[in-house]
Motif scaffolding. Structure first.
Motif, PDB file in Angstrom:
ATOM      1  N   LEU A  66       0.525  -1.238   0.008  1.00  0.00           N
ATOM      2  CA  LEU A  66       0.037   0.006   0.015  1.00  0.00           C
ATOM      3  C   LEU A  66       0.987   1.230  -0.147  1.00  0.00           C
ATOM      4  O   LEU A  66       1.858   1.245   0.472  1.00  0.00           O
ATOM      5  N   PRO A  67       0.269   2.342  -0.658  1.00  0.00           N
ATOM      6  CA  PRO A  67       1.172   3.756  -0.409  1.00  0.00           C
ATOM      7  C   PRO A  67       1.092   4.253   0.911  1.00  0.00           C
ATOM      8  O   PRO A  67       0.156   4.188   1.545  1.00  0.00           O
ATOM      9  N   GLY A  68       2.378   4.453   1.239  1.00  0.00           N
ATOM     10  CA  GLY A  68       2.444   5.214   2.632  1.00  0.00           C
ATOM     11  C   GLY A  68       2.570   6.527   2.518  1.00  0.00           C
ATOM     12  O   GLY A  68       2.149   7.329   1.664  1.00  0.00           O
ATOM     13  N   PRO A  69       3.235   7.255   3.618  1.00  0.00           N
ATOM     14  CA  PRO A  69       3.359   8.766   3.473  1.00  0.00           C
ATOM     15  C   PRO A  69       4.080   9.295   2.010  1.00  0.00           C
ATOM     16  O   PRO A  69       4.981   8.502   1.591  1.00  0.00           O
ATOM     17  N   ARG A  70       3.430  10.253   1.604  1.00  0.00           N
ATOM     18  CA  ARG A  70       4.110  10.734   0.562  1.00  0.00           C
ATOM     19  C   ARG A  70       4.162   9.616  -0.902  1.00  0.00           C
ATOM     20  O   ARG A  70       5.071   9.777  -1.840  1.00  0.00           O
ATOM     21  N   GLY A  71       3.245   8.662  -0.630  1.00  0.00           N
ATOM     22  CA  GLY A  71       3.030   7.634  -1.848  1.00  0.00           C
ATOM     23  C   GLY A  71       4.031   6.874  -1.715  1.00  0.00           C
ATOM     24  O   GLY A  71       4.003   5.741  -2.591  1.00  0.00           O
ATOM     25  N   LYS A 156      13.478   8.739  -3.632  1.00  0.00           N
ATOM     26  CA  LYS A 156      13.077   7.484  -3.556  1.00  0.00           C
ATOM     27  C   LYS A 156      14.029   6.666  -2.432  1.00  0.00           C
ATOM     28  O   LYS A 156      13.894   5.920  -1.739  1.00  0.00           O
ATOM     29  N   THR A 157      15.339   7.208  -2.552  1.00  0.00           N
ATOM     30  CA  THR A 157      16.464   6.596  -1.613  1.00  0.00           C
ATOM     31  C   THR A 157      16.406   7.296  -0.433  1.00  0.00           C
ATOM     32  O   THR A 157      16.548   6.591   0.650  1.00  0.00           O
ATOM     33  N   LEU A 161      14.992   6.747   4.580  1.00  0.00           N
ATOM     34  CA  LEU A 161      15.967   6.887   5.493  1.00  0.00           C
ATOM     35  C   LEU A 161      15.557   8.171   6.482  1.00  0.00           C
ATOM     36  O   LEU A 161      16.125   8.145   7.556  1.00  0.00           O
ATOM     37  N   THR A 162      14.611   9.027   5.924  1.00  0.00           N
ATOM     38  CA  THR A 162      14.440  10.316   6.780  1.00  0.00           C
ATOM     39  C   THR A 162      12.842  10.471   7.066  1.00  0.00           C
ATOM     40  O   THR A 162      12.448  11.102   8.136  1.00  0.00           O
ATOM     41  N   GLY A 163      12.247  10.045   6.151  1.00  0.00           N
ATOM     42  CA  GLY A 163      10.718  10.571   6.461  1.00  0.00           C
ATOM     43  C   GLY A 163      10.636  11.784   6.207  1.00  0.00           C
ATOM     44  O   GLY A 163       9.334  12.269   6.418  1.00  0.00           O
ATOM     45  N   ARG A 164      11.362  12.490   5.428  1.00  0.00           N
ATOM     46  CA  ARG A 164      11.393  14.037   5.115  1.00  0.00           C
ATOM     47  C   ARG A 164      11.349  14.008   3.563  1.00  0.00           C
ATOM     48  O   ARG A 164      11.956  13.492   2.838  1.00  0.00           O
TER      49      ARG A 164
END
Length: 226
Positions: A66-71, A156-157, A161-164
């Protein structure tokens, strides 16, 4: 294409040029694209079929992706990966998080950007000067499209790692004619093993009208300048 580009990496790649006649979706996935047009639903389904096939190669049972935060896709525990699709191409790359820290891939039509103004939005003067030089020496390569694709792979990389968010202006790309690129982060990077990550290395390939870019970040990334 990505299978060739990443053949030496500890990842599993599945790619296709066609959508199956009746691509499978889990109910939760179908709900996520219930209001989308048919083209979007097929892209969404086919790339997830690629991902599940790739996961099966790692011994992972089929699960909804499923898509998560920001897809960003929500991968099963212990898995890192990336998906991409464009007209005529879909692909997924996955790996165990015991082998790879993060992955980013992107595919685009191998043609110049349709709107020339986009280049000014995604690059700075340093990048545009470098692209102009590359264009003189290698006019058959759509360098503006490649820099767009490479920055998508960088994001995408970065995001897992950051969620930002990372804007186009937050990384400077250095593309090379040998099929590689380096991305220098212009904002503070994530810390890996006590060291701030300052950028990424990646690779690119153009074949049969498709341009692909990819980054596979090892567990212990070397300094960008080495």
């Amino acid at each position: 294409m990505l299978g060739t580009l990443l053949a030496a990496e500890p990842v599993t790649v599945v790619e296709t040029r066609e959508d199956p006649a009746d691509p499978f979706l889990f109910p939760e996935e179908a709900d996520a694209v219930a209001r989308a047009v048919d083209k979007r639903r097929r892209e969404f389904a086919t790339v997830r079929q690629c991902a599940r096939t790739a996961l099966a190669g790692l011994g992972v049972e089929p699960v909804p992706i499923l898509p998560g935060p920001r897809g960003a896709p929500r991968w099963p525990e212990g898995i890192v990966g990336s998906m991409t699709h464009c007209t005529g191409y879909r692909a997924a790359v996955v790996a165990r998080d015991s082998a790879v820290l993060s992955v980013g891939i992107d595919a685009e039509p191998a043609a110049p950007l349709a709107d020339a103004d986009v280049l000014n939005l995604i690059t700075d003067e340093t990048e545009r000067a470098a692209l102009a030089g590359l264009g003189v020496r290698h006019p058959d390569v759509p360098w503006d499209r490649l820099v767009f694709s490479a920055k998508e792979s960088v994001y995408k990389t970065w995001f897992p790692l950051t969620g930002r968010w990372l804007g186009f202006e937050d990384a400077r790309l250095d593309l090379a004619p040998d099929g590689t690129f380096a991305a220098t982060l212009l904002v503070p990077g994530p810390r890996v093993e006590g060291r701030e990550l300052t950028g990424f290395r990646g690779s690119w390939l153009i074949r049969d009208g498709i341009a692909v870019t990819a980054i596979v970040l090892p567990l212990t990334p070397p300094p960008l300048g080495t």
